[in-house]
Structure formats: C-alpha cells, structure tokens
Design a protein around this motif. Structure first.
Motif, mmCIF file in Angstrom:
data_model
loop_
_atom_site.group_PDB
_atom_site.id
_atom_site.type_symbol
_atom_site.label_atom_id
_atom_site.label_comp_id
_atom_site.label_asym_id
_atom_site.label_seq_id
_atom_site.Cartn_x
_atom_site.Cartn_y
_atom_site.Cartn_z
ATOM 1 N N ARG A 212 0.833 -1.210 0.000
ATOM 2 C CA ARG A 212 0.000 0.000 0.000
ATOM 3 C C ARG A 212 0.865 1.257 0.000
ATOM 4 N NH1 ARG A 212 -5.537 -0.777 3.347
ATOM 5 N NH2 ARG A 212 -6.007 -2.893 2.693
ATOM 6 N N TYR A 213 1.864 1.290 0.859
ATOM 7 C CA TYR A 213 2.756 2.457 0.898
ATOM 8 C C TYR A 213 3.509 2.614 -0.424
ATOM 9 C CZ TYR A 213 2.095 3.784 5.762
ATOM 10 O OH TYR A 213 1.563 4.239 6.942
ATOM 11 N N SER A 214 3.908 1.505 -1.023
ATOM 12 C CA SER A 214 4.629 1.609 -2.299
ATOM 13 C C SER A 214 3.745 2.225 -3.380
ATOM 14 C CB SER A 214 5.160 0.239 -2.737
ATOM 15 O OG SER A 214 4.106 -0.608 -3.164
ATOM 16 N N LYS A 215 2.460 1.937 -3.348
ATOM 17 C CA LYS A 215 1.535 2.527 -4.319
ATOM 18 C C LYS A 215 1.383 4.023 -4.084
ATOM 19 C CE LYS A 215 -0.825 -1.735 -5.442
ATOM 20 N NZ LYS A 215 -2.067 -2.404 -5.763
ATOM 21 N N VAL A 216 1.320 4.416 -2.837
ATOM 22 C CA VAL A 216 1.250 5.842 -2.507
ATOM 23 C C VAL A 216 2.529 6.544 -2.953
ATOM 24 C CG1 VAL A 216 1.115 7.523 -0.622
ATOM 25 C CG2 VAL A 216 -0.322 5.477 -0.560
ATOM 26 N N ILE A 217 3.662 5.940 -2.668
ATOM 27 C CA ILE A 217 4.950 6.559 -3.000
ATOM 28 C C ILE A 217 5.142 6.656 -4.510
ATOM 29 C CG2 ILE A 217 7.460 6.217 -2.882
ATOM 30 C CD1 ILE A 217 6.914 5.042 -0.011
ATOM 31 N N LEU A 218 4.841 5.600 -5.236
ATOM 32 C CA LEU A 218 4.992 5.644 -6.697
ATOM 33 C C LEU A 218 4.062 6.679 -7.320
ATOM 34 C CD1 LEU A 218 5.462 1.863 -7.485
ATOM 35 C CD2 LEU A 218 7.148 3.693 -7.835
ATOM 36 N N MET A 219 2.844 6.772 -6.828
ATOM 37 C CA MET A 219 1.940 7.809 -7.330
ATOM 38 C C MET A 219 2.464 9.199 -6.961
ATOM 39 S SD MET A 219 -0.399 6.764 -9.303
ATOM 40 C CE MET A 219 -1.177 8.362 -9.430
ATOM 41 N N SER A 220 3.111 9.319 -5.815
ATOM 42 C CA SER A 220 3.723 10.598 -5.433
ATOM 43 C C SER A 220 4.836 10.978 -6.399
ATOM 44 C CB SER A 220 4.295 10.529 -4.016
ATOM 45 O OG SER A 220 3.278 10.286 -3.085
ATOM 46 N N TYR A 221 5.643 9.997 -6.798
ATOM 47 C CA TYR A 221 6.709 10.257 -7.774
ATOM 48 C C TYR A 221 6.123 10.794 -9.074
ATOM 49 C CZ TYR A 221 9.824 7.299 -4.893
ATOM 50 O OH TYR A 221 10.570 6.749 -3.892
ATOM 51 N N PHE A 222 5.080 10.140 -9.549
ATOM 52 C CA PHE A 222 4.510 10.567 -10.818
ATOM 53 C C PHE A 222 3.798 11.913 -10.680
ATOM 54 C CE2 PHE A 222 1.680 10.467 -14.514
ATOM 55 C CZ PHE A 222 2.667 10.358 -15.487
ATOM 56 N N SER A 223 3.190 12.157 -9.534
ATOM 57 C CA SER A 223 2.573 13.465 -9.286
ATOM 58 C C SER A 223 3.634 14.558 -9.284
ATOM 59 C CB SER A 223 1.840 13.465 -7.949
ATOM 60 O OG SER A 223 0.782 12.537 -7.957
ATOM 61 N N PHE A 224 4.789 14.267 -8.712
ATOM 62 C CA PHE A 224 5.895 15.220 -8.700
ATOM 63 C C PHE A 224 6.330 15.530 -10.131
ATOM 64 C CE2 PHE A 224 10.553 16.035 -8.235
ATOM 65 C CZ PHE A 224 10.442 17.285 -7.636
#
Length: 169
Positions: A11-23
């Motif tokens: 779950r955290y990895s999905k949040v983090i990867l989406m954060s990368y792409f949002s950045f």
C-alpha cells in the motif's frame, strides 16, 4: 506499535509511486508556466512540420497558424494540470485509506487511475501517435520528443498495472 506487513508495504509503495509521478506532473506544469516560450517553440515546430524531412505527401498535415499553436499548447498544458491534479488527489485518497479495508483501499485508487489515463492520452496518443505518426515528428533532428514521451509511457503503463491490481487484503 503496528508491525510493517507486506500488505502495508505494498500500500505504501503505491502511494509513494503515485507521489513520484505526481511530482513529475508538477514539474511539467512548472516548466510550462515558467518557460512558456521554449515549450511553445517545440509545439509550434512539430505542428508546422518545418523541421521534419520534407515529404511532399505529408505537408498537407502541417498546422502553420500561431493561434492554433497556442491553443493546442494550452490544451496540452490543461491536460497536464488535469492529470497532475487527479494524481495528487489519488495520492491523497490512497494515503487517507492506507489503513482501510482492502475494498476501501481499492476504491481509493480511482483518482490515480483517472490521472494515469489522462497522462497516457497526453504522452502516448498526443505525442507518440499524433506527433510521430501524423506530424512526422520523429524525422526532426531538433524537435523530436518521441523517445522522451516513450520513456514516460514506459513508466506510466507498469505503474497503472501495479496500482490497479488488487493485491491488498
């Protein structure tokens, strides 16, 4: 203290990867707003087909109107703002539901999926399909973003699959 489980790690990895792409989306927006002229030149050259190999059979496709260049560029900027906004909302929803049930966490993915679909439209359909196949962008020595767009799509597609797959319990 809660132990870090594999389910929580996913779950955290999905949040983090989406954060990368949002950045990435935020950086694209910043670039388009702060360096409008340089990025506009790219759009204008691709649409005008003035730096592509001169194939007389394709020249009818060129759009040479600066007004249309600006409008198409603003459409791209609007789509980038839209995908970035949805991706950021997706990050928020995923993080907000990080401790929720598997069903609730899965439902929280919808903004992320919408944002990624808009990004695929921009970087695959607009740049790779329309830019390369219609405006012959890949024959330009100076204004060719085919590989750049492909690298972005190469990140988005696996990310989309990873986000959508329901492996959380």
């Amino acid at each position: 203290m809660n132990a870090l489980t594999m389910d929580k790690t996913i779950r955290y990895s999905k949040v983090i990867l989406m954060s990368y792409f949002s950045f990435f989306g935020l950086l694209m927006m910043f670039s388009n707003f702060t360096d409008y002229g340089s990025n506009y030149q790219y759009v204008a050259h691709v649409l005008s087909m003035d730096t592509t190999e001169h194939n007389a059979n394709l020249r009818y496709r060129a759009i040479t109107s600066p007004i249309l260049h600006h409008r198409i560029y603003w459409l791209i900027i609007t789509l980038e703002v839209t995908f970035s906004t949805f991706c950021l909302l997706g990050v928020y929803q995923l993080f907000k539901h990080i401790n929720a049930s598997g069903e609730e966490f899965h439902e929280a993915k919808k903004f992320s999926v919408i944002g990624l679909m808009i990004a695929i439209f921009i970087y695959y359909v607009c740049f790779q399909v329309v830019g390369v196949e219609w405006f012959d962008m890949d024959t330009s020595q100076n204004w060719n973003a085919k590989d750049w767009a492909r690298h972005i799509v190469d990140f988005i597609l696996p990310l989309m699959i990873y986000i959508v797959i329901k492996i959380e319990r």
